[in-house]
Scaffold this motif. Structure first.
Motif, mmCIF file in Angstrom:
data_model
loop_
_atom_site.group_PDB
_atom_site.id
_atom_site.type_symbol
_atom_site.label_atom_id
_atom_site.label_comp_id
_atom_site.label_asym_id
_atom_site.label_seq_id
_atom_site.Cartn_x
_atom_site.Cartn_y
_atom_site.Cartn_z
ATOM 1 N N ALA A 209 43.594 36.338 34.295
ATOM 2 C CA ALA A 209 43.835 35.053 33.608
ATOM 3 C C ALA A 209 43.757 35.229 32.335
ATOM 4 N N ILE A 210 43.248 35.855 31.772
ATOM 5 C CA ILE A 210 43.158 36.128 30.231
ATOM 6 C C ILE A 210 44.539 36.856 29.658
ATOM 7 N N ARG A 211 44.760 37.857 30.621
ATOM 8 C CA ARG A 211 46.180 38.451 30.376
ATOM 9 C C ARG A 211 47.136 37.504 30.418
ATOM 10 N N ALA A 212 47.388 36.353 31.180
ATOM 11 C CA ALA A 212 48.493 35.432 31.295
ATOM 12 C C ALA A 212 48.343 34.603 30.030
ATOM 13 N N ILE A 213 47.365 34.591 29.507
ATOM 14 C CA ILE A 213 47.375 33.703 28.220
ATOM 15 C C ILE A 213 47.582 34.524 27.120
ATOM 16 N N VAL A 214 47.024 35.621 26.976
ATOM 17 C CA VAL A 214 47.406 36.671 25.783
ATOM 18 C C VAL A 214 47.703 37.981 26.326
ATOM 19 N N PRO A 215 49.057 37.973 26.483
ATOM 20 C CA PRO A 215 49.723 39.349 27.354
ATOM 21 C C PRO A 215 49.282 40.602 26.548
ATOM 22 N N PHE A 216 48.907 41.331 27.402
ATOM 23 C CA PHE A 216 48.869 42.644 26.824
ATOM 24 C C PHE A 216 48.898 43.731 28.010
ATOM 25 N N GLY A 217 49.108 44.838 27.547
ATOM 26 C CA GLY A 217 49.518 46.262 28.627
ATOM 27 C C GLY A 217 50.696 45.928 29.418
ATOM 28 N N GLU A 218 50.868 46.377 30.540
ATOM 29 C CA GLU A 218 51.995 46.065 31.505
ATOM 30 C C GLU A 218 51.503 44.704 32.228
ATOM 31 N N ASP A 219 52.732 44.095 32.570
ATOM 32 C CA ASP A 219 52.921 43.002 33.207
ATOM 33 C C ASP A 219 52.554 43.138 34.713
ATOM 34 N N PRO A 220 51.481 42.615 35.243
ATOM 35 C CA PRO A 220 51.008 42.805 36.636
ATOM 36 C C PRO A 220 52.091 42.000 37.447
ATOM 37 N N ALA A 221 52.635 41.036 37.249
ATOM 38 C CA ALA A 221 53.371 40.208 38.240
ATOM 39 C C ALA A 221 54.463 40.946 39.081
ATOM 40 N N GLY A 222 54.332 40.568 40.357
ATOM 41 C CA GLY A 222 55.217 41.584 41.139
ATOM 42 C C GLY A 222 54.759 42.761 41.679
ATOM 43 N N LYS A 223 53.277 43.039 41.501
ATOM 44 C CA LYS A 223 52.573 44.009 41.895
ATOM 45 C C LYS A 223 51.373 43.573 42.755
ATOM 46 N N LEU A 224 50.823 44.391 43.717
ATOM 47 C CA LEU A 224 49.434 43.995 44.386
ATOM 48 C C LEU A 224 48.616 45.142 44.238
ATOM 49 N N LEU A 225 47.546 44.716 43.585
ATOM 50 C CA LEU A 225 46.259 45.821 43.586
ATOM 51 C C LEU A 225 45.385 46.008 44.881
ATOM 52 N N LEU A 226 45.415 46.821 45.470
ATOM 53 C CA LEU A 226 44.658 47.090 46.755
ATOM 54 C C LEU A 226 43.409 47.857 46.406
ATOM 55 N N VAL A 227 42.251 47.569 46.787
ATOM 56 C CA VAL A 227 40.901 48.288 46.518
ATOM 57 C C VAL A 227 40.433 48.639 47.977
ATOM 58 N N ASP A 228 39.977 49.907 47.952
ATOM 59 C CA ASP A 228 39.297 50.305 49.306
ATOM 60 C C ASP A 228 37.911 50.806 48.763
ATOM 61 N N ALA A 229 36.817 50.099 48.925
ATOM 62 C CA ALA A 229 35.626 50.822 48.669
ATOM 63 C C ALA A 229 34.943 51.858 49.364
ATOM 64 N N LEU A 230 35.437 51.939 50.676
ATOM 65 C CA LEU A 230 35.112 53.322 51.519
ATOM 66 C C LEU A 230 35.836 54.364 50.979
ATOM 67 N N ALA A 231 36.939 54.343 50.551
ATOM 68 C CA ALA A 231 37.601 55.487 50.167
ATOM 69 C C ALA A 231 37.746 55.685 48.753
ATOM 70 N N PHE A 232 36.947 54.887 47.959
ATOM 71 C CA PHE A 232 36.750 55.168 46.534
ATOM 72 C C PHE A 232 38.335 55.138 46.029
ATOM 73 N N ARG A 233 39.185 54.303 46.183
ATOM 74 C CA ARG A 233 40.486 54.259 45.983
ATOM 75 C C ARG A 233 40.952 52.914 45.461
ATOM 76 N N PHE A 234 41.963 52.903 44.425
ATOM 77 C CA PHE A 234 42.824 51.891 44.107
ATOM 78 C C PHE A 234 44.137 52.335 44.056
ATOM 79 N N ARG A 235 44.968 51.272 44.739
ATOM 80 C CA ARG A 235 46.409 51.605 44.959
ATOM 81 C C ARG A 235 47.150 50.331 44.306
ATOM 82 N N THR A 236 48.268 50.314 43.881
ATOM 83 C CA THR A 236 49.233 49.410 43.503
ATOM 84 C C THR A 236 50.571 49.587 44.256
#
Length: 250
Positions: A209-236
């Motif tokens: 929400a902050i990035r939507a108002i003050v753009p920084f870094g890469e644009d996340p729109a069109g991507k999905l972040l998946l978090v798996d706490a069992l596998a200690f893994r983040f995927r995009t």
């Protein structure tokens, strides 16, 4: 509108960031954010949105605090059991940051009232707990061209997406999930959820929400972040725009 001396000190760690600075903090002060649901996702998001200095924070939820909420919804305490979530949340927000305006709406979102809420916001976080509400929120964001930050948690897994489907190359929420409003849902009571994971996903929602108002870094729109706490893994994953989507293909 300017930042007071107290605000300059409060937001100093934002202001020294080259990507945000004083100008970015002013943009946050002039911005309005809407949070749908003050539960597992909404509770941590609300705290960080308030601390970040959004000028107006609107919260919509029809629920009351239950003892079973406290395992993950750390915005609330034992003494709040039985009280309106939005009223307790508003009180907490004012304690966190007296420089912002908070609006509390104790009712359930439906197609008849969602437009009034979305129209007044510049970015929307959806942490609701049922598919019909998520579709209503997503459709309103699409109609009014408001960035939608959608987050969800189940057991040990979380997902987060940012949707701006009115843009030619970006998918909307319906491109991602389809359009069946009767899709069955499984509640936290039935399935369980790791409390700390809701804090992670709610904090990430606030970040977007902050990035939507003050753009920084890469644009996340069109991507999905998946978090798996069992596998200690983040995927995009990259989400394609559906050329046949009834919501955004036209």
């Amino acid at each position: 509108m300017t930042l007071s001396d107290a605000e300059l000190e409060r937001y100093a760690r934002h202001i020294v960031l080259r990507e945000i600075g004083g100008g970015g903090q002013m943009r946050l002060k002039n911005a309005s954010v809407l949070v749908i649901g003050a539960g597992g996702i909404g509770a941590p998001a609300i705290q960080y949105l308030a601390a970040a200095g959004f000028g107006r924070l609107s919260i919509v939820d029809d629920d009351r605090v239950d003892l079973s909420n406290l395992q993950r919804q750390t915005l609330f305490g034992t003494d709040d059991v039985g009280r309106s979530k939005v009223n307790v949340a508003a009180r907490r927000v004012r304690a966190i940051n007296p420089h912002i305006e908070v609006l509390a709406w104790q009712h359930r979102i439906d197609p008849g009232n969602i437009d009034d809420h979305v129209r007044g916001a510049e970015v929307v976080i959806d942490g609701s707990d049922n598919f019909a509400t998520r579709l209503a929120v997503a459709d309103a964001c699409q109609r009014h061209h408001r960035p939608l930050v959608s987050a969800a948690v189940s057991e040990f897994e979380g997902q987060l997406g940012v949707f701006r489907g009115w843009e030619a190359d970006k998918p909307c929420y319906r491109c991602f999930v389809g359009g069946d409003p009767e899709r069955p849902g499984i509640s936290c009571a039935e399935q369980g959820v790791l409390g700390a994971l809701t804090g992670v996903m709610g904090s990430l929602a606030a970040l977007e929400a902050i990035r939507a108002i003050v753009p920084f870094g890469e644009d996340p729109a069109g991507k999905l972040l998946l978090v798996d706490a069992l596998a200690f893994r983040f995927r995009t994953l990259t989400l394609p725009k559906d050329p046949g989507c009834p919501s955004c293909s036209h």
